[in-house]
Design an enzyme around this catalytic site. Structure first.
Site, PDB file in Angstrom:
ATOM      1  N   SER A   1       0.856  -1.183   0.000  1.00  0.00           N
ATOM      2  CA  SER A   1       0.000   0.000   0.000  1.00  0.00           C
ATOM      3  C   SER A   1       0.892   1.233   0.000  1.00  0.00           C
ATOM      4  O   SER A   1       2.114   1.116   0.127  1.00  0.00           O
ATOM      5  CB  SER A   1      -0.937  -0.012   1.207  1.00  0.00           C
ATOM      6  OG  SER A   1      -0.189  -0.166   2.384  1.00  0.00           O
TER       7      SER A   1
ATOM      8  N   GLY B   1       1.957   2.998  -2.268  1.00  0.00           N
ATOM      9  CA  GLY B   1       2.949   3.076  -3.337  1.00  0.00           C
ATOM     10  C   GLY B   1       4.208   2.256  -3.110  1.00  0.00           C
ATOM     11  O   GLY B   1       5.146   2.312  -3.905  1.00  0.00           O
TER      12      GLY B   1
ATOM     13  N   GLU C   1     -11.673   4.157  -5.455  1.00  0.00           N
ATOM     14  CA  GLU C   1     -10.791   5.007  -6.261  1.00  0.00           C
ATOM     15  C   GLU C   1     -11.054   4.839  -7.759  1.00  0.00           C
ATOM     16  O   GLU C   1     -11.178   3.709  -8.243  1.00  0.00           O
ATOM     17  CB  GLU C   1      -9.326   4.666  -5.987  1.00  0.00           C
ATOM     18  CG  GLU C   1      -8.899   4.922  -4.556  1.00  0.00           C
ATOM     19  CD  GLU C   1      -7.464   4.484  -4.293  1.00  0.00           C
ATOM     20  OE1 GLU C   1      -6.626   4.520  -5.210  1.00  0.00           O
ATOM     21  OE2 GLU C   1      -7.190   4.079  -3.144  1.00  0.00           O
TER      22      GLU C   1
ATOM     23  N   GLU D   1      -9.194   0.843  -7.497  1.00  0.00           N
ATOM     24  CA  GLU D   1      -9.145  -0.075  -6.353  1.00  0.00           C
ATOM     25  C   GLU D   1     -10.071   0.454  -5.272  1.00  0.00           C
ATOM     26  O   GLU D   1     -10.638   1.541  -5.416  1.00  0.00           O
ATOM     27  CB  GLU D   1      -7.715  -0.227  -5.827  1.00  0.00           C
ATOM     28  CG  GLU D   1      -7.102   1.066  -5.296  1.00  0.00           C
ATOM     29  CD  GLU D   1      -5.950   0.819  -4.318  1.00  0.00           C
ATOM     30  OE1 GLU D   1      -5.606  -0.341  -4.036  1.00  0.00           O
ATOM     31  OE2 GLU D   1      -5.422   1.805  -3.801  1.00  0.00           O
TER      32      GLU D   1
ATOM     33  N   ASP E   1      -7.238   7.455   3.204  1.00  0.00           N
ATOM     34  CA  ASP E   1      -6.340   8.555   3.599  1.00  0.00           C
ATOM     35  C   ASP E   1      -6.738   9.886   2.941  1.00  0.00           C
ATOM     36  O   ASP E   1      -6.741  10.927   3.599  1.00  0.00           O
ATOM     37  CB  ASP E   1      -4.851   8.207   3.397  1.00  0.00           C
ATOM     38  CG  ASP E   1      -4.510   7.652   2.026  1.00  0.00           C
ATOM     39  OD1 ASP E   1      -5.386   7.658   1.138  1.00  0.00           O
ATOM     40  OD2 ASP E   1      -3.353   7.217   1.841  1.00  0.00           O
ATOM     41  N   THR E   2      -7.131   9.853   1.671  1.00  0.00           N
ATOM     42  CA  THR E   2      -7.527  11.112   1.014  1.00  0.00           C
ATOM     43  C   THR E   2      -8.781  11.718   1.669  1.00  0.00           C
ATOM     44  O   THR E   2      -9.043  12.907   1.541  1.00  0.00           O
ATOM     45  CB  THR E   2      -7.812  10.911  -0.490  1.00  0.00           C
ATOM     46  OG1 THR E   2      -8.908  10.018  -0.642  1.00  0.00           O
ATOM     47  CG2 THR E   2      -6.599  10.329  -1.213  1.00  0.00           C
TER      48      THR E   2
ATOM     49  N   ARG F   1       4.163   9.890   6.571  1.00  0.00           N
ATOM     50  CA  ARG F   1       3.157  10.914   6.866  1.00  0.00           C
ATOM     51  C   ARG F   1       3.054  11.098   8.378  1.00  0.00           C
ATOM     52  O   ARG F   1       2.745  10.151   9.096  1.00  0.00           O
ATOM     53  CB  ARG F   1       1.811  10.488   6.281  1.00  0.00           C
ATOM     54  CG  ARG F   1       0.774  11.578   6.318  1.00  0.00           C
ATOM     55  CD  ARG F   1      -0.350  11.276   5.338  1.00  0.00           C
ATOM     56  NE  ARG F   1      -0.992  10.035   5.654  1.00  0.00           N
ATOM     57  CZ  ARG F   1      -1.386   9.121   4.765  1.00  0.00           C
ATOM     58  NH1 ARG F   1      -1.206   9.307   3.498  1.00  0.00           N
ATOM     59  NH2 ARG F   1      -1.969   8.014   5.147  1.00  0.00           N
TER      60      ARG F   1
HETATM   61  N1  LIG Z   1      -2.646   1.883 -14.045  1.00  0.00           N
HETATM   62  C1  LIG Z   1      -2.290   3.088 -13.606  1.00  0.00           C
HETATM   63  N2  LIG Z   1      -2.163   4.118 -14.472  1.00  0.00           N
HETATM   64  C2  LIG Z   1      -1.792   5.359 -14.045  1.00  0.00           C
HETATM   65  N3  LIG Z   1      -1.550   5.654 -12.751  1.00  0.00           N
HETATM   66  C3  LIG Z   1      -1.673   4.679 -11.826  1.00  0.00           C
HETATM   67  C4  LIG Z   1      -2.049   3.343 -12.216  1.00  0.00           C
HETATM   68  N4  LIG Z   1      -2.107   2.599 -11.101  1.00  0.00           N
HETATM   69  C5  LIG Z   1      -1.764   3.406 -10.076  1.00  0.00           C
HETATM   70  N5  LIG Z   1      -1.505   4.658 -10.481  1.00  0.00           N
HETATM   71  C6  LIG Z   1      -1.148   5.809  -9.631  1.00  0.00           C
HETATM   72  O1  LIG Z   1      -0.577   5.344  -8.422  1.00  0.00           O
HETATM   73  C7  LIG Z   1      -1.431   5.630  -7.301  1.00  0.00           C
HETATM   74  C8  LIG Z   1      -1.380   4.488  -6.284  1.00  0.00           C
HETATM   75  O2  LIG Z   1      -1.820   3.283  -6.896  1.00  0.00           O
HETATM   76  P1  LIG Z   1      -2.877   2.318  -6.182  1.00  0.00           P
HETATM   77  O3  LIG Z   1      -3.183   1.198  -7.104  1.00  0.00           O
HETATM   78  O4  LIG Z   1      -4.012   3.128  -5.697  1.00  0.00           O
HETATM   79  O5  LIG Z   1      -1.975   1.753  -4.991  1.00  0.00           O
HETATM   80  P2  LIG Z   1      -2.110   1.872  -3.394  1.00  0.00           P
HETATM   81  O6  LIG Z   1      -2.827   0.636  -2.997  1.00  0.00           O
HETATM   82  O7  LIG Z   1      -0.686   1.881  -2.944  1.00  0.00           O
HETATM   83  O8  LIG Z   1      -2.877   3.121  -3.088  1.00  0.00           O
HETATM   84  C9  LIG Z   1      -2.786   5.865  -7.906  1.00  0.00           C
HETATM   85  O9  LIG Z   1      -3.596   6.649  -7.058  1.00  0.00           O
HETATM   86  C10 LIG Z   1      -2.407   6.562  -9.215  1.00  0.00           C
HETATM   87  O10 LIG Z   1      -2.055   7.908  -8.990  1.00  0.00           O
HETATM   88 MG   LIG Z   2      -4.769   3.679  -3.835  1.00  0.00          MG
END
Ligand SMILES: Nc1ncnc2c1ncn2[C@@H]1O[C@H](COP(=O)(O)OP(=O)(O)O)[C@@H](O)[C@H]1O
Ligand SMILES: [Mg+2]
Length: 388
Positions: free
Chosen positions: A150, A152, A258, A270, A277-278, A357
């Site tokens: 999670s 990133g 999201e 997802e 968090d947002t 954070r």
């Molecule tokens: N397929 C994608 N294309 C473009 N940006 C992406 C993609 N997947 C993730 N991101 C960017 O990365 C962020 C974090 O990815 P996410 O899948 O939400 O992971 P986490 O579970 O860590 O939040 C997203 O909010 C978006 O900004």
């Molecule tokens: Mg996310």
């Protein structure tokens, strides 16, 4: 009504949830892997365990006999939740929801294959060979993520051939849990992204909060604002999708769903079956109840008559710049506190990591004010505060 609630994960979201639940008379046991975690500072009791260890989880559940288990994070041995449900414990929002969202695969397959929702094209890989093939099929650029991670962690974008092996190594190094598998996703060049906070109720319809816009860096949230700019068509699509996914996963509570907004359409990305968090932007009074108050009400089965936009608002994160094992100090609070129509939270985490954070700045203004303005103010307040 006084329920014994076991909170699994005791970060800043758990802390705000604990306060919200206590304000309506509930009893909280906060759990995490380290002492002094934010929610432990305000809970009635706490436990320190590795929540990926099923035996240790069983032990504390047997010891405290909670009425309700509220997960705040993904890294939990969620397979045990099915058993707790059978024992008559309410798992929030449901054992199925917590288990499915624990890794990216179950939830992505449910959304794309079972429910037929529009998502980025994707492939999975468990070996470097499979990974190279997957990248070929999806094409460049693509986004690589460990299945279990999670904020990133372990995530990277492969732009050129030379990034491929690096991305594989990085995903492995930073992924958590016992699954060594990655997802390769088509890169969506979205115009913007939103979180649609969705509340499922015991006795009532699903409710949707005004959409929240956000900006991410390194896969982690930097700022969020409410309301987000979105067309009526896109918002309706997003509501339909959020309704379908949360219905399929079952249970009641708040969910952070999201989406990517691109070329007039909506991609499901997802979801988290808990406060997002947002959604900390709701601590600025932007809507009728904060996401934490909504979660507390929904899981207790209390009615939520309506959720209205009350203010335009924004949040901006306050990050640590270095690693430290000692409680950090915070400078600039006097300066930060001098801004009208703002507020801030310092989470009180006992140690720092680079980019961890540590707090959040909040700004608000009457409904109708441009979110660009409140975003700028929230950022100014965040910039005043330094973690040293
Ligand atoms: N397929 C994608 N294309 C473009 N940006 C992406 C993609 N997947 C993730 N991101 C960017 O990365 C962020 C974090 O990815 P996410 O899948 O939400 O992971 P986490 O579970 O860590 O939040 C997203 O909010 C978006 O900004
Ligand atoms: Mg996310």
């Amino acid at each position: 009504m006084r329920k014994k609630i076991m909170l699994l994960g005791s970060g800043e979201l758990g802390k705000e949830f604990t306060i919200a639940a206590q304000r309506i008379g509930q009893y909280i046991i906060a759990v995490d892997s380290y002492p002094g975690a934010p929610a432990m500072q305000v809970a009635h009791e706490f436990e320190v365990i590795d929540m990926l260890n099923g035996e240790l989880l069983d032990k504390i559940v047997a010891k405290h006999k909670p009425d309700i288990i509220v997960p705040e994070i993904e890294a939990i041995r969620t397979e045990r939740f099915y058993d707790y449900e059978k024992q008559g414990i309410q798992v929030v929002p449901s054992a199925r929801a917590a288990n499915f969202t624990m890794d990216r695969k179950a939830i992505r397959d449910l959304a794309a294959k079972e429910l037929g929702l529009k998502t980025a094209a994707y492939r999975y890989a468990t070996t470097l060979e499979e990974f190279r093939d997957a990248v070929k099929v999806i094409g460049l650029p693509c986004v690589v993520k460990p299945l279990m991670s999670s904020s990133g962690k372990g995530q990277s974008t492969v732009k050129t051939e030379s990034d491929i092996d690096k991305a594989w190594g990085y995903a492995f190094e930073k992924g958590r849990g016992d699954k060594n598998e990655v997802i390769v996703e088509e890169f969506i060049p979205f115009d913007s992204e939103i979180t649609l906070l969705t509340v499922t109720q015991k006795n009532g319809p699903a409710l949707f909060c005004p959409p929240i816009g956000h900006r991410q860096e390194r896969g982690d949230y930097m700022e969020s604002w409410q309301p987000a700019a979105i067309s009526d068509y896109q918002l309706n699509e997003a509501k339909k999708i959020a309704g379908a996914v949360t219905r399929s996963l079952n249970g009641y509570g708040i969910w952070g769903v999201e989406f990517f907004l691109a070329k007039g359409t909506v991609y499901f990305s997802e979801l988290s079956p808990r406060p997002h968090d947002t959604g900390m932007v709701t601590l600025a009074g932007s809507q009728t109840f904060s996401e934490f108050e909504l979660h507390a009400r929904a899981i207790l089965g209390l009615p939520i008559p309506e959720i209205k936009l009350e203010r335009a608002a924004a949040s901006a994160v306050i990050l640590a710049k270095t690693d430290s094992q000692n409680y950090p100090k915070y400078t600039g609070l006097e300066k930060a506190a001098a801004f009208p129509q703002t507020n801030f939270r310092i989470f009180g985490k006992p140690f720092t990591r680079v980019n961890r954070r540590m707090g959040v700045a909040l700004a608000y203004a009457p409904v109708g004010t441009s979110t660009d303005i409140v975003r700028k103010v929230a950022k100014e307040v965040a910039d005043c505060i330094e973690v040293v």
